[in-house]
Enzyme design. Structure first.
Site, PDB file in Angstrom:
ATOM      1  N   LYS A 147       0.804  -1.432   0.201  1.00  0.00           N
ATOM      2  CA  LYS A 147      -0.026  -0.188  -0.064  1.00  0.00           C
ATOM      3  C   LYS A 147       0.890   1.308  -0.166  1.00  0.00           C
ATOM      4  CE  LYS A 147      -4.013   1.726   2.394  1.00  0.00           C
ATOM      5  NZ  LYS A 147      -5.222   1.890   3.353  1.00  0.00           N
ATOM      6  N   ARG A 159     -11.174   9.296   1.522  1.00  0.00           N
ATOM      7  CA  ARG A 159     -11.804   9.862   2.389  1.00  0.00           C
ATOM      8  C   ARG A 159     -13.013  10.726   2.723  1.00  0.00           C
ATOM      9  NH1 ARG A 159      -4.863  10.927   2.336  1.00  0.00           N
ATOM     10  NH2 ARG A 159      -4.517   8.410   3.057  1.00  0.00           N
ATOM     11  N   LYS A 195       0.524   9.695   5.946  1.00  0.00           N
ATOM     12  CA  LYS A 195       0.789   8.315   6.121  1.00  0.00           C
ATOM     13  C   LYS A 195       2.487   8.204   5.464  1.00  0.00           C
ATOM     14  CE  LYS A 195      -4.031   7.597   6.193  1.00  0.00           C
ATOM     15  NZ  LYS A 195      -4.712   6.769   5.896  1.00  0.00           N
ATOM     16  N   GLU A 228       8.462  -6.293   1.626  1.00  0.00           N
ATOM     17  CA  GLU A 228       6.924  -6.389   2.270  1.00  0.00           C
ATOM     18  C   GLU A 228       5.710  -7.494   2.029  1.00  0.00           C
ATOM     19  OE1 GLU A 228       5.128  -4.548   4.884  1.00  0.00           O
ATOM     20  OE2 GLU A 228       5.889  -2.175   4.899  1.00  0.00           O
ATOM     21  N   LYS A 235      -1.601  -1.374  -3.919  1.00  0.00           N
ATOM     22  CA  LYS A 235      -2.642  -0.498  -4.218  1.00  0.00           C
ATOM     23  C   LYS A 235      -2.271   0.968  -3.688  1.00  0.00           C
ATOM     24  CE  LYS A 235      -6.278   1.981  -1.110  1.00  0.00           C
ATOM     25  NZ  LYS A 235      -7.341   1.357   0.157  1.00  0.00           N
ATOM     26  N   SER A 295     -10.151   5.739  -5.106  1.00  0.00           N
ATOM     27  CA  SER A 295     -10.933   5.910  -5.612  1.00  0.00           C
ATOM     28  C   SER A 295     -10.559   7.579  -6.486  1.00  0.00           C
ATOM     29  CB  SER A 295     -11.452   6.746  -4.227  1.00  0.00           C
ATOM     30  OG  SER A 295     -10.736   7.296  -3.811  1.00  0.00           O
ATOM     31  N   TYR A 297     -14.671  -0.366  -7.451  1.00  0.00           N
ATOM     32  CA  TYR A 297     -16.490   0.829  -7.552  1.00  0.00           C
ATOM     33  C   TYR A 297     -16.040   0.060  -9.116  1.00  0.00           C
ATOM     34  CZ  TYR A 297     -13.283   2.768  -3.877  1.00  0.00           C
ATOM     35  OH  TYR A 297     -12.789   2.813  -2.809  1.00  0.00           O
TER      36      TYR A 297
END
Length: 336
Positions: free
Chosen positions: A205, A215, A228, A244, A259, A285, A324
């Site tokens: 991510k 968000r 972040k 990872e 992502k 998004s 989506y």
């Protein structure tokens, strides 16, 4: 004098356009295919009854109350979509510094899970154990004196995963990027009788600018304190993403996710080459919003771009795509 050769002399006996001439030949030699089986529908939840509210930054995407979300998910299952991934816009009144409401059996995701599983077992449920929809600061972990504390966050995330498994989640998908959370979740699930609940790790991510509309959708856009970058992967790094993913697999992850999606097709391909496990991408998004906005302005053909981008994930190596667009794409596929 200019030397001239015929096309046959240049190409030999091979003419690549021969297999492109007819629709049936193009179908016959097609290397990658998209089906409804490849799609996971990402859906937003909100409080209330009979609620269906469009998200301004994601035209065509809605927040649903639990009752409507269950109805819409059953329709998605009827289109052949195999799984749904819900995300909650919880009221600010339940948010806390530590995000503990994620463990509440009556939060939106857990209520949706129970109600959906009462209706059908024929569609999978993938739930995120990250804390950001439940914290007052919008981070995926617990914030202490300006720092996201890893181990305390993992403890809360494990409690969240158990709560979701008890509610009926089939796959826990922790998106927080805390160190050691996959192993801790696996141990807790196994110790509490949920050996068959799988883990889809958000193994890569990235710290991305493509999350903005999400968000807005879950109501954390104005809450986030800082960024972040201390726990998401730097978008300049690919080797780190491989490390990872390898660590998450050693800890017990059953499948991996990248992502965002389209800006990271190279990461998807590297994962597919490195790991023989089911691989997913999240078409986030911001990717959706760009396509929707361009289509609304007449700059792009929405449906054609939708299908082209989804097939791009398959071509890069994905076994499935969280998107989506899932319902719209499934309808197009059903229409042939």
């Amino acid at each position: 004098m200019i030397m001239k050769r015929t096309i046959d002399e240049i190409t030999g006996s091979s003419r690549l356009r021969r297999t492109r001439k007819f629709g049936w030949t193009r179908r016959l030699v097609r290397e990658n295919r998209l089906s409804a089986d490849d799609l996971v529908w990402t859906v937003f939840l909100c409080e209330g009854k009979g609620v269906r509210e469009e998200i301004p930054s994601m035209p065509g995407v809605y927040r649903f109350s639990v009752d409507v979300a269950v109805e819409e998910t059953l329709r998605a299952a009827g289109l052949g979509i195999p799984a749904v991934a819900p995300f909650a816009r919880e009221p600010h009144s339940v948010k806390t510094e530590d995000g503990a409401y994620i463990t509440n059996p009556d939060n939106l995701v857990n209520r949706f899970a129970r109600d959906l599983k009462k209706q059908t077992q024929d569609i999978g449920l993938i739930t995120d154990a990250a804390l950001d929809p439940y914290t007052t600061h919008g981070h995926d972990g617990i914030l202490r004196q300006g720092e996201i504390v890893n181990d305390e966050s993992v403890e809360m995330i494990v409690r969240a995963a158990l709560s979701q498994a008890q509610a009926g989640s089939d796959i826990i998908a922790p998106s927080d990027m805390m160190d050691g959370r996959v192993g801790a979740i696996r141990d807790a699930l196994d110790a509490n009788g949920f050996q068959d609940v799988a883990i889809m790790s958000y193994a890569a991510k990235f710290s991305s600018a493509f999350y903005g509309p999400y968000r807005d959708a879950i109501g954390t856009g104005g809450l986030l304190k800082g960024d972040k970058n201390t726990y998401y992967i730097d978008h300049a790094n690919s080797g780190e993403a491989i490390r990872e993913a390898g660590q998450d697999l050693l800890e017990g992850a059953d499948m991996l996710m990248v992502k965002p999606g389209l800006p990271y097709l190279d990461i998807i391909q590297r994962f597919k080459q490195a790991f023989s496990v089911p691989l997913f991408a999240y078409q986030v998004s911001g990717e959706y919003a760009m396509i929707a906005a361009a289509a609304a302005n007449g700059w792009l053909d929405r449906d054609r771009v939708m299908m082209e981008t989804l097939l791009a994930f398959k071509r890069a190596g994905c076994d499935g795509i969280l998107t989506y667009f899932a319902v719209d794409a499934a309808k197009k596929l059903q229409q042939g």
